[in-house]
Scaffold this active site. Structure first.
Site, PDB file in Angstrom:
ATOM      1  CG  ASN A  89      -2.701   0.790   4.779  1.00  0.00           C
ATOM      2  OD1 ASN A  89      -3.572   0.090   4.855  1.00  0.00           O
ATOM      3  ND2 ASN A  89      -1.534   0.411   4.426  1.00  0.00           N
ATOM      4  CD  GLU A 101      -0.446  -7.080   5.238  1.00  0.00           C
ATOM      5  OE1 GLU A 101       0.130  -6.611   6.193  1.00  0.00           O
ATOM      6  OE2 GLU A 101      -1.094  -6.360   4.693  1.00  0.00           O
ATOM      7  CB  CYS A 161       2.700  -3.586   5.163  1.00  0.00           C
ATOM      8  SG  CYS A 161       0.712  -2.769   6.288  1.00  0.00           S
ATOM      9  CD  GLU A 220      -5.192 -10.469   3.642  1.00  0.00           C
ATOM     10  OE1 GLU A 220      -4.826  -9.613   3.658  1.00  0.00           O
ATOM     11  OE2 GLU A 220      -6.394 -10.308   3.967  1.00  0.00           O
TER      12      GLU A 220
HETATM   13  C1  SIN Z   1      -0.738  -3.424   2.666  1.00  0.00           C
HETATM   14  O1  SIN Z   1       0.549  -1.923   2.993  1.00  0.00           O
HETATM   15  O2  SIN Z   1      -1.055  -3.663   3.856  1.00  0.00           O
HETATM   16  C2  SIN Z   1      -0.721  -3.431   1.389  1.00  0.00           C
HETATM   17  C3  SIN Z   1      -0.415  -3.257   0.096  1.00  0.00           C
HETATM   18  C4  SIN Z   1      -0.983  -3.692  -0.582  1.00  0.00           C
HETATM   19  O3  SIN Z   1      -1.383  -4.667  -1.243  1.00  0.00           O
HETATM   20  O4  SIN Z   1       0.346  -3.211  -1.667  1.00  0.00           O
END
Ligand code: SIN
Length: 579
Positions: A240, A339, A373, A554
């Site tokens: 993604n 994550e 996410c 992270e």
């Molecule tokens: C993710 O969806 O894993 C990362 C999203 C983000 O860094 O904003």
């Protein structure tokens, strides 16, 4: 000798002048030397037909990729995407500073990468298996000591150069990303900037891996806590965010003094390979950053997880895969950062600024077509606002332009694949069957109303009202452009609904009341909270979840800790005794 050949050969000098004109090269004999070197390179010739060799030499873009040892297919794709720097398209893995194929031969040793908007094959890349992955780990291991022994300043300088090159090639990287991932061009460009920001951030953090001096318990000892690189790191990256998740992991590990084996998603390996090409150009020594591709994720990721030589593994992806990887990593007791999925609550209290909440919701929900996410999943809105919120969000969602990512007007691109669309369809069908009201969307869509013969993966931004806890949209992360609106009467009820989930990545709250904001923010069982904002991701802040959303952080000051371990050093007989 080569000069002699050129001087004697009318053909080569004609070609030299032609190329000179086409490539704007002042020294045609130097140019022809390059061309001859290329033709003499067995590796390159083996992968390209004689016609393609001539074609590559007479087209400046193709020549750039040919010069970098790249195939005709890379040059073709670069030209199709309109890249300025054709050498960013790579169809081999980067291991130990070399661009390599899978060890086994034949077409089965490669797999195709598709454009999710059309399902057209873009390019094939090596299909690494477990032994290939072990070879990459060996390459990283061989470079580990020298990299760890570099000064923090030296590592920082190399990372900084990588950062600068990423930004310099922002548009090309974005075009590659759009082709393989489908997100709108503007979002892809923003992601490249976001990806570069992690490299910049960790280039700075490299110099700050401070240890501690521990006050001694006796008069003789001096005690310290040192922070040292953990060793070889495996970074398993999702589709993604094909650039940002690579840099968020790899730059942190490299800054800490670790060599990395990156395994990008089989859906989006081209962005990671392009990043490796830029790291190579930045002067990052061979073996420090390795990028391997493979369609059999179980085999490759399994090899990384099982290896005793991999001392830390960082994974971004689904909760189920994360759980089994965590269990697998436990067998070699490696550091593990996970994550995983979220199921983000987005709480709108009765006093919230409704327009701001709708804007925040739109941004959070439909970024990357809901395939994020931290996307808001459950809109938990005070009963007095719920209908107006749903109508307002639907009105804004209907105006989002759905289309192919390369169209500059596009705001919502295709979903990554058919499985993803089918999951969205299952969630919407389930919610409607259980009493939800469709405010907008709820069906597949096509760019500009053109049917795509059933191969398209476009889904219309959707808003569902009257949702409740019996529905899949409450329990599971949809990972698509569906906003499910729930309603509540009391703050306590809202918090209970928000926390009624095994996941705990991001959560959001909208209110004008400062005290209520603190109360809700502190009560949400999430690793990240956005208060009066739908955007939370930034390199300087720690990103990660609680509960089943993950372990570790992270980005932020904390991100580098995942790749460092603490060594306690006690020294006696080296300093004057204290009483
Ligand atoms: C993710 O969806 O894993 C990362 C999203 C983000 O860094 O904003």
């Amino acid at each position: 000798m080569t000069q002699h050949l050129i001087a004697r050969s009318g053909y080569w000098s004609t070609l030299g002048h032609r190329l000179n004109a086409q490539h704007d090269v002042h020294d045609s004999s130097a140019f022809v030397c390059k061309a001859i070197r290329l033709i003499c390179d067995n590796n390159w010739r083996r992968r390209n037909s004689p016609l393609a060799v001539v074609g590559a030499l007479s087209n400046p873009r193709s020549f750039a990729s040919a010069e970098a040892g790249l195939s005709e297919s890379c040059a073709e794709l670069a030209s199709r995407l309109g890249l300025v720097d054709a050498a960013l398209v790579r169809d081999r893995c980067y291991v130990g500073g070399a661009w390599v194929e899978a060890a086994r031969d034949g077409p089965a040793a490669r797999f195709p990468v598709h454009d999710p908007a059309t399902r057209d094959a873009l390019l094939t890349v090596p299909d690494f298996d477990a032994p290939d992955a072990l070879a990459a780990i060996d390459a990283a291991k061989r470079s580990q000591k020298a990299w760890a022994q570099k000064t923090a300043a030296a590592r920082a300088t190399l990372l900084r150069r990588w950062h600068d090159l990423i930004l310099e090639h922002r548009e090309d990287l974005a075009k590659i990303m759009v082709a393989e991932q489908g997100k709108p061009r503007k979002e892809a460009e923003a992601e490249v900037t976001y990806a570069a920001s992690f490299v910049e951030w960790f280039s700075e953090e490299a110099r700050r891996t401070y240890g501690e001096v521990i006050p001694s318990h006796d008069g003789d000892s001096r005690m310290f806590a040192l922070r040292q690189p953990v060793g070889v790191v495996a970074a398993i990256c999702p589709w993604n965010f094909p650039c940002a998740m690579v840099t968020r992991k790899a730059a942190a590990a490299m800054a800490a003094g670790c060599c990395v084996v990156v395994k990008p998603s089989e859906e989006t390996p081209l962005s990671a390979l392009a990043l490796a090409a830029l790291a190579e150009r930045a002067g990052v020594p061979g073996g420090v950053l390795n990028v391997i591709t493979g369609a059999d994720a179980d085999a490759v990721v399994g090899a990384l997880a099982d290896s005793k030589d991999v001392r830390a593994l960082s994974f971004t992806g689904s909760t189920d895969v994360g759980k089994s990887l965590g269990a697998r990593c436990a067998k070699t007791v490696k550091k593990t950062s996970l994550e995983l999925g979220g199921n983000a609550p987005f709480v709108v209290l009765a006093d919230a600024d409704l327009d701001a909440a709708i804007e925040g919701a739109l941004r959070s929900k439909f970024r990357n077509g809901g395939q994020t996410c931290v996307c808001a999943q459950r809109f938990i809105v005070h009963a007095s606002l719920a209908d107006r919120f749903a109508e307002g969000l639907a009105d804004r969602a209907e105006r989002l332009k759905i289309g192919i990512g390369s169209d500059p007007a596009t705001e919502v691109g295709p979903m990554i694949n058919q499985d993803a669309v089918e999951k969205v369809e299952r969630h919407v069908t389930d919610a409607l069957a259980k009493g939800a009201r469709r405010v907008t969307g709820g069906k597949r869509a096509y760019p500009d109303g053109t049917p795509t013969n059933g191969t398209g993966t476009f889904y219309a931004p959707t808003v569902l009202a009257n949702c409740d806890a019996s529905m899949a949209v409450h329990r599971e992360e949809t990972f698509g452009p569906v906003a499910a609106v729930f309603s509540f009467e009391t703050e306590r009820e809202a918090i209970a609904m928000a926390n009624d989930s095994d996941s705990g990545l991001a959560g959001y709250v909208y209110t004008r009341d400062g005290e209520a904001m603190w109360r809700v923010a502190e009560a949400l069982e999430c690793g990240i909270v956005g208060a009066n904002t739908g955007a939370v991701s930034v390199a300087a802040a720690p990103f990660g979840g609680v509960k089943e959303s993950g372990i570790g952080r992270e980005g932020g000051r904390q991100g580098i800790d995942e790749y460092l371990e603490v060594k306690y050093l006690r020294m006696n007989n080296t300093a004057p005794k204290k009483a």
